[in-house]
Design a protein around this motif. Structure first.
Motif, PDB file in Angstrom:
ATOM      1  N   ALA A   9      11.104  29.954   9.891  1.00  0.00           N
ATOM      2  CA  ALA A   9      11.515  28.957  11.100  1.00  0.00           C
ATOM      3  C   ALA A   9      12.900  28.673  10.955  1.00  0.00           C
ATOM      4  O   ALA A   9      13.551  28.839  11.551  1.00  0.00           O
ATOM      5  CB  ALA A   9      10.603  27.847  11.518  1.00  0.00           C
ATOM      6  N   ARG A  10      13.232  28.211   9.684  1.00  0.00           N
ATOM      7  CA  ARG A  10      14.609  27.789   9.638  1.00  0.00           C
ATOM      8  C   ARG A  10      15.647  29.024   9.451  1.00  0.00           C
ATOM      9  O   ARG A  10      16.639  28.850  10.017  1.00  0.00           O
ATOM     10  CB  ARG A  10      14.633  26.965   8.111  1.00  0.00           C
ATOM     11  N   ASP A  11      15.053  29.969   8.868  1.00  0.00           N
ATOM     12  CA  ASP A  11      15.871  31.146   8.935  1.00  0.00           C
ATOM     13  C   ASP A  11      16.239  31.590  10.357  1.00  0.00           C
ATOM     14  O   ASP A  11      17.521  32.021  10.581  1.00  0.00           O
ATOM     15  CB  ASP A  11      15.114  32.238   8.313  1.00  0.00           C
ATOM     16  N   ILE A  39      18.428  18.020  12.309  1.00  0.00           N
ATOM     17  CA  ILE A  39      17.965  19.488  12.698  1.00  0.00           C
ATOM     18  C   ILE A  39      18.984  20.204  13.465  1.00  0.00           C
ATOM     19  O   ILE A  39      19.534  21.337  13.086  1.00  0.00           O
ATOM     20  CB  ILE A  39      16.737  19.501  13.723  1.00  0.00           C
ATOM     21  N   ARG A  40      20.171  19.410  14.045  1.00  0.00           N
ATOM     22  CA  ARG A  40      21.213  20.067  14.753  1.00  0.00           C
ATOM     23  C   ARG A  40      22.051  20.714  13.610  1.00  0.00           C
ATOM     24  O   ARG A  40      22.760  21.788  14.092  1.00  0.00           O
ATOM     25  CB  ARG A  40      22.053  18.744  15.302  1.00  0.00           C
ATOM     26  N   LYS A  41      22.069  20.146  12.526  1.00  0.00           N
ATOM     27  CA  LYS A  41      23.012  20.821  11.352  1.00  0.00           C
ATOM     28  C   LYS A  41      22.394  22.012  11.095  1.00  0.00           C
ATOM     29  O   LYS A  41      23.199  22.810  10.739  1.00  0.00           O
ATOM     30  CB  LYS A  41      23.102  19.877  10.321  1.00  0.00           C
ATOM     31  N   LEU A  42      21.245  22.343  11.147  1.00  0.00           N
ATOM     32  CA  LEU A  42      20.597  23.756  10.813  1.00  0.00           C
ATOM     33  C   LEU A  42      20.885  24.896  11.895  1.00  0.00           C
ATOM     34  O   LEU A  42      20.846  25.854  11.305  1.00  0.00           O
ATOM     35  CB  LEU A  42      19.204  23.292  10.673  1.00  0.00           C
ATOM     36  N   LEU A  43      21.128  24.520  12.985  1.00  0.00           N
ATOM     37  CA  LEU A  43      21.285  25.459  14.012  1.00  0.00           C
ATOM     38  C   LEU A  43      22.646  26.346  13.989  1.00  0.00           C
ATOM     39  O   LEU A  43      23.523  25.992  13.719  1.00  0.00           O
ATOM     40  CB  LEU A  43      21.314  24.673  15.188  1.00  0.00           C
ATOM     41  N   LYS A 211       8.653  19.585  10.979  1.00  0.00           N
ATOM     42  CA  LYS A 211       8.170  20.694  10.922  1.00  0.00           C
ATOM     43  C   LYS A 211       7.964  21.430  12.371  1.00  0.00           C
ATOM     44  O   LYS A 211       8.229  22.459  12.707  1.00  0.00           O
ATOM     45  CB  LYS A 211       7.016  20.960   9.838  1.00  0.00           C
ATOM     46  N   GLU A 212       7.308  20.567  13.269  1.00  0.00           N
ATOM     47  CA  GLU A 212       7.027  20.895  14.507  1.00  0.00           C
ATOM     48  C   GLU A 212       8.082  21.326  15.386  1.00  0.00           C
ATOM     49  O   GLU A 212       8.032  22.373  16.124  1.00  0.00           O
ATOM     50  CB  GLU A 212       6.146  19.790  15.275  1.00  0.00           C
ATOM     51  N   ILE A 213       9.160  20.378  15.327  1.00  0.00           N
ATOM     52  CA  ILE A 213      10.322  20.593  16.180  1.00  0.00           C
ATOM     53  C   ILE A 213      11.008  21.903  15.635  1.00  0.00           C
ATOM     54  O   ILE A 213      11.274  22.780  16.403  1.00  0.00           O
ATOM     55  CB  ILE A 213      11.097  19.527  16.027  1.00  0.00           C
ATOM     56  N   LEU A 214      11.224  21.931  14.302  1.00  0.00           N
ATOM     57  CA  LEU A 214      11.795  23.518  13.804  1.00  0.00           C
ATOM     58  C   LEU A 214      11.013  24.534  14.382  1.00  0.00           C
ATOM     59  O   LEU A 214      11.634  25.555  14.559  1.00  0.00           O
ATOM     60  CB  LEU A 214      11.700  23.316  12.248  1.00  0.00           C
TER      61      LEU A 214
END
Ligand code: SF4
Lengths: 350, 69
Positions: A9-11, A39-43, A211-214
């Motif tokens: 998911a992160r990928d 989470i925004r930073k991961l996008l 986790k659910e949001i990702l």
């Protein structure tokens, strides 16, 4: 969720590249969780996350606060309310200011507590400020039903309950897909969303853990890449296809659908709920013969545009200067679930 | 106001349930959920249990992502 799925998911959300995908989260709690967990930073920079109108306090119009202030100061009613509403500015004053002038404002956790208070204080006229979406409407409906059954006649509600379906329709062009609000969907079920899918409105139901949001974001990206119509439930431990038949029945027995004003979005057809005729004794507007009030929000406030994803809080000239959580100018800064408050609290450099 | 509170049902009586939410006991309405039993997990909003929580993990996401790998 296995760590393998989490990595995947992160990928997906970090390495996406292509046309810009606009994803709107329509639940204030999602907005805050997304900031809180970074989470925004991961996008990927090709994914744009928009905070939509899912905070009930933020979409409640200024005129509603004016009505509540009038009830408290001129009609001598005791106001029972969720705490978030107390500091929302009205056209001239907030309920907090009214309280400093002697108005009786009680903060309650549940409308059922307001009914209990009314029962124990028969000399007071208690008005509960009923705001919220499908998630909180059942509790307001239960309160009215209980008050009627128990003959508690010094209780009424000032209603501004809203339903989400036509808001999605209005915001259709603001986003490619929605993160659907998990607890609204717990009531409505995914069933209602079939219609939206047929109309070209897509989204994924999500819960509230990181986790659910990702997972839901990654699912949304994948589905949008495929270019097919979709609705997906990534919160099955709480949300079913049918939703809550007993809550839906209760809402239907208590309220009729009506047009409703949303802060910044204007009147949306059939997006509100008003008490059925058999409960009109519990309608504060009728009970106290309230006049029609048109609210005048602060002209500096761009809450309306923020709620539609047309600008970010940082585009507002008074963000962090004239408008802070201590001295909010607009509702989006007051509520713990508002986008401006989230940007302020977590920095907003995203 | 919209933050859901998950809790474990301890007792049910007259349409009300006592739930344990992170160690704090709360009395909430159980009128909307049929067949609620002590030991069930529920999601509470504004003093009303609105849904049962059917598992304590989000493993369904593993299922959903099977096709995406
Ligand atoms: S920063 Fe304050 S004034 Fe500006 S849009 Fe947000 S709430 Fe309104």
């Amino acid at each position: 969720m296995s760590s393998e799925t989490l990595d995947l998911a992160r990928d997906i959300i970090s390495n996406y590249s292509g046309r810009t995908l606009k994803i709107m989260e329509v639940c204030g709690t999602h907005t805050h969780q997304i900031f809180k967990y970074g989470i925004r930073k991961l996008l990927s920079s090709d994914i744009s996350l928009i905070s939509g109108p899912g905070c009930p306090v933020c979409v409640t119009p200024t005129g509603f606060i004016d009505e509540a202030v009038m009830l408290a100061l001129e009609k001598n009613a005791t106001i029972a309310t969720f705490g978030d509403l107390v500091r929302v500015p009205g056209s001239e004053q907030s309920l907090a200011l009214a309280r400093s002038k002697g108005a009786k404002i009680n903060i309650v956790y549940s409308p059922l507590d307001a009914v209990e208070y009314a029962k124990n204080n028969p000399d007071e006229e208690v008005v509960f400020l009923a705001v919220g979406f499908e998630t909180t409407t059942p509790s307001a409906a239960l309160a009215v039903k209980n008050a009627k059954e128990k003959g508690i006649s010094n209780f009424s509600i000032l209603g501004a309950n809203k339903t989400m379906m036509n808001a999605y329709r209005m915001l259709k062009d603001s986003a490619d897909a929605f993160l659907y609000p998990g607890h609204v969907c717990a009531i409505t079920g995914l069933k209602e969303y079939d219609e939206l899918k047929d109309e070209g409105i897509y989204g994924v139901v999500t819960g509230f853990t990181p986790k659910e949001i990702l997972g839901a974001l990654a699912m949304t990206v994948k589905k949008l890449e495929k270019g097919e119509a979709f609705e997906e439930n990534c919160y099955k431990r709480v949300v079913t296809y049918e939703g809550s038949p007993s809550a839906l029945k209760l809402i239907e027995e208590t309220f009729d659908s009506c047009d409703s004003e949303w802060r910044g979005l204007g009147i949306i057809k059939d997006s509100g709920l008003c008490l059925k005729k058999k409960y009109s004794d519990f309608d504060a507007r009728k009970k106290f013969n309230l006049p029609e009030i048109t609210g005048h929000p602060n002209p500096h406030c761009r809450c309306g545009e923020v709620l539609q994803g047309k600008c970010t809080p940082k585009d507002c000239k008074v963000f962090g200067k004239g408008c802070t959580p201590e001295h909010p100018i607009g509702a989006c800064m007051v509520s713990g679930e508002g986008a401006c408050s989230a940007f302020y609290k977590y920095g907003g450099d995203f | 106001m919209c933050v859901g509170l998950p809790g474990k049902v301890e007792k049910i009586k007259d349409g009300m349930a006592i739930i344990d939410a992170y160690g704090a006991k709360r009395q909430v309405s159980a009128e909307l959920l049929e067949d609620l039993m002590p030991g069930d997990y529920v999601m509470v909003h504004a003093g009303v249990a609105i849904a049962k929580i059917t598992s304590d993990d989000d493993e369904e996401l593993d299922e959903l992502f099977k096709d995406e790998k």
